[in-house]
Write a protein that holds these residues in place. Structure first.
Motif, PDB file in Angstrom:
ATOM      1  N   GLY A  67       0.719  -1.124   0.120  1.00 11.50           N
ATOM      2  CA  GLY A  67       0.229   0.053   0.010  1.00 11.50           C
ATOM      3  C   GLY A  67       0.811   1.228  -0.053  1.00 11.50           C
ATOM      4  O   GLY A  67       0.798   2.249  -0.739  1.00 11.50           O
ATOM      5  N   ARG A  68       1.673   1.337   0.866  1.00  9.61           N
ATOM      6  CA  ARG A  68       2.749   2.498   0.997  1.00  9.61           C
ATOM      7  C   ARG A  68       3.594   2.753  -0.232  1.00  9.61           C
ATOM      8  O   ARG A  68       3.791   3.562  -0.704  1.00  9.61           O
ATOM      9  CB  ARG A  68       3.403   2.403   2.138  1.00  9.61           C
ATOM     10  N   GLY A  69       4.220   1.343  -0.762  1.00  9.55           N
ATOM     11  CA  GLY A  69       5.058   1.539  -1.791  1.00  9.55           C
ATOM     12  C   GLY A  69       4.300   2.279  -3.198  1.00  9.55           C
ATOM     13  O   GLY A  69       4.930   2.735  -4.186  1.00  9.55           O
ATOM     14  N   ALA A  70       3.173   2.136  -3.299  1.00  7.93           N
ATOM     15  CA  ALA A  70       2.128   2.563  -4.291  1.00  7.93           C
ATOM     16  C   ALA A  70       2.070   4.110  -4.424  1.00  7.93           C
ATOM     17  O   ALA A  70       1.859   4.582  -5.330  1.00  7.93           O
ATOM     18  CB  ALA A  70       1.050   1.888  -4.434  1.00  7.93           C
ATOM     19  N   ASP A  71       2.094   4.748  -3.238  1.00  4.01           N
ATOM     20  CA  ASP A  71       1.922   6.088  -3.287  1.00  4.01           C
ATOM     21  C   ASP A  71       2.526   7.041  -4.354  1.00  4.01           C
ATOM     22  O   ASP A  71       1.997   7.965  -4.656  1.00  4.01           O
ATOM     23  CB  ASP A  71       2.028   6.723  -1.685  1.00  4.01           C
ATOM     24  N   PRO A  72       4.266   6.832  -4.350  1.00  4.57           N
ATOM     25  CA  PRO A  72       4.439   7.756  -5.243  1.00  4.57           C
ATOM     26  C   PRO A  72       4.186   7.398  -6.688  1.00  4.57           C
ATOM     27  O   PRO A  72       3.882   8.597  -7.371  1.00  4.57           O
ATOM     28  CB  PRO A  72       6.224   7.341  -5.053  1.00  4.57           C
TER      29      PRO A  72
ATOM     30  N   GLN B  71       5.835   7.504 -19.241  1.00  8.72           N
ATOM     31  CA  GLN B  71       5.755   7.546 -17.623  1.00  8.72           C
ATOM     32  C   GLN B  71       4.584   7.065 -17.068  1.00  8.72           C
ATOM     33  O   GLN B  71       4.368   6.263 -16.098  1.00  8.72           O
ATOM     34  CB  GLN B  71       5.801   8.965 -17.575  1.00  8.72           C
ATOM     35  N   ARG B  72       3.276   7.087 -17.936  1.00  8.61           N
ATOM     36  CA  ARG B  72       2.122   6.686 -17.418  1.00  8.61           C
ATOM     37  C   ARG B  72       2.305   4.848 -17.327  1.00  8.61           C
ATOM     38  O   ARG B  72       1.912   4.429 -16.286  1.00  8.61           O
ATOM     39  CB  ARG B  72       1.162   6.950 -18.253  1.00  8.61           C
ATOM     40  N   ASP B  73       2.897   4.332 -18.457  1.00 13.29           N
ATOM     41  CA  ASP B  73       3.175   2.929 -18.406  1.00 13.29           C
ATOM     42  C   ASP B  73       3.962   2.474 -17.188  1.00 13.29           C
ATOM     43  O   ASP B  73       3.678   1.354 -16.595  1.00 13.29           O
ATOM     44  CB  ASP B  73       3.633   2.544 -19.773  1.00 13.29           C
ATOM     45  N   ARG B  74       4.885   3.293 -16.970  1.00 10.33           N
ATOM     46  CA  ARG B  74       5.971   2.820 -15.917  1.00 10.33           C
ATOM     47  C   ARG B  74       5.066   2.821 -14.797  1.00 10.33           C
ATOM     48  O   ARG B  74       5.265   1.997 -13.892  1.00 10.33           O
ATOM     49  CB  ARG B  74       7.320   3.873 -15.875  1.00 10.33           C
ATOM     50  N   CYS B  75       4.405   3.932 -14.469  1.00 10.59           N
ATOM     51  CA  CYS B  75       3.447   3.993 -13.269  1.00 10.59           C
ATOM     52  C   CYS B  75       2.826   2.843 -13.090  1.00 10.59           C
ATOM     53  O   CYS B  75       2.522   2.074 -11.932  1.00 10.59           O
ATOM     54  CB  CYS B  75       3.068   5.443 -13.054  1.00 10.59           C
ATOM     55  N   ASN B  76       1.803   2.465 -14.143  1.00 11.02           N
ATOM     56  CA  ASN B  76       0.900   1.503 -13.984  1.00 11.02           C
ATOM     57  C   ASN B  76       1.541   0.121 -13.686  1.00 11.02           C
ATOM     58  O   ASN B  76       0.970  -0.519 -13.002  1.00 11.02           O
ATOM     59  CB  ASN B  76       0.185   1.657 -15.527  1.00 11.02           C
TER      60      ASN B  76
ATOM     61  N   LEU C 142       2.936  -4.082  -7.494  1.00 11.32           N
ATOM     62  CA  LEU C 142       2.546  -3.914  -5.858  1.00 11.32           C
ATOM     63  C   LEU C 142       1.404  -4.392  -5.509  1.00 11.32           C
ATOM     64  O   LEU C 142       1.056  -5.065  -4.505  1.00 11.32           O
ATOM     65  CB  LEU C 142       2.643  -2.358  -5.776  1.00 11.32           C
ATOM     66  N   GLU C 143       0.345  -4.061  -6.512  1.00 15.56           N
ATOM     67  CA  GLU C 143      -0.935  -4.824  -6.229  1.00 15.56           C
ATOM     68  C   GLU C 143      -1.016  -6.246  -6.172  1.00 15.56           C
ATOM     69  O   GLU C 143      -1.978  -6.829  -5.521  1.00 15.56           O
ATOM     70  CB  GLU C 143      -2.128  -4.165  -7.145  1.00 15.56           C
ATOM     71  N   SER C 144      -0.413  -7.016  -7.026  1.00 17.86           N
ATOM     72  CA  SER C 144      -0.207  -8.362  -6.902  1.00 17.86           C
ATOM     73  C   SER C 144       0.434  -8.915  -5.560  1.00 17.86           C
ATOM     74  O   SER C 144       0.175 -10.201  -5.188  1.00 17.86           O
ATOM     75  CB  SER C 144       0.470  -8.870  -7.993  1.00 17.86           C
ATOM     76  N   GLN C 145       1.245  -8.036  -4.696  1.00 17.27           N
ATOM     77  CA  GLN C 145       1.475  -8.297  -3.605  1.00 17.27           C
ATOM     78  C   GLN C 145       0.669  -8.160  -2.318  1.00 17.27           C
ATOM     79  O   GLN C 145       1.143  -8.603  -1.223  1.00 17.27           O
ATOM     80  CB  GLN C 145       2.934  -7.558  -3.212  1.00 17.27           C
ATOM     81  N   GLY C 146      -0.340  -7.528  -2.365  1.00 19.09           N
ATOM     82  CA  GLY C 146      -1.288  -7.137  -1.544  1.00 19.09           C
ATOM     83  C   GLY C 146      -2.062  -6.203  -1.659  1.00 19.09           C
ATOM     84  O   GLY C 146      -1.927  -5.316  -2.766  1.00 19.09           O
TER      85      GLY C 146
END
Length: 103
Positions: free
Chosen positions: A32-37, A61-66, A72-76
């Motif tokens: 959850g926290r790792g996705a914030d940036p 840039q959009r692809d990199r973020c997505n 990260l979402e696959s981890q929790g």
């Protein structure tokens, strides 16, 4: 063991379960926290695009973020709730800086 001791032990066990369940979302370094940036960067990219100032590499840039968010979402679970909702009926968007001078 007295009644209060048993109640305290039960409360401690319940809190431990809550902490364990929320650990991946709220713990520093958790998914959850790792996705914030990355979520913030997506917001910045959307704002820049909406105001006519997209960076030249916006698609990359959009692809990199997505991709990072999906990983990260696959981890929790990730908290995707909006946090800056205004009062009801507040849908007006202020003009970009310098717009009044151009008019």
């Amino acid at each position: 063991m007295g009644f209060l001791d048993k109640a305290k032990a039960a409360a401690d066990q319940a809190m431990a379960k809550v902490d364990q369940g929320l650990g991946s979302v709220s713990a520093p370094g958790g998914a959850g926290r790792g996705a914030d940036p990355y979520l913030r960067d997506l917001g910045v990219l959307a704002y820049l695009e909406a105001t006519g100032r997209p960076p030249a590499d916006i698609a990359e840039q959009r692809d990199r973020c997505n991709q990072a968010i999906h990983q990260l979402e696959s981890q929790g679970p990730i908290n995707l709730n909006l946090t800056s909702q205004g009062p009801p009926g507040a849908g007006a968007v202020p003009p970009p800086p310098g717009a009044a001078a151009a008019a």
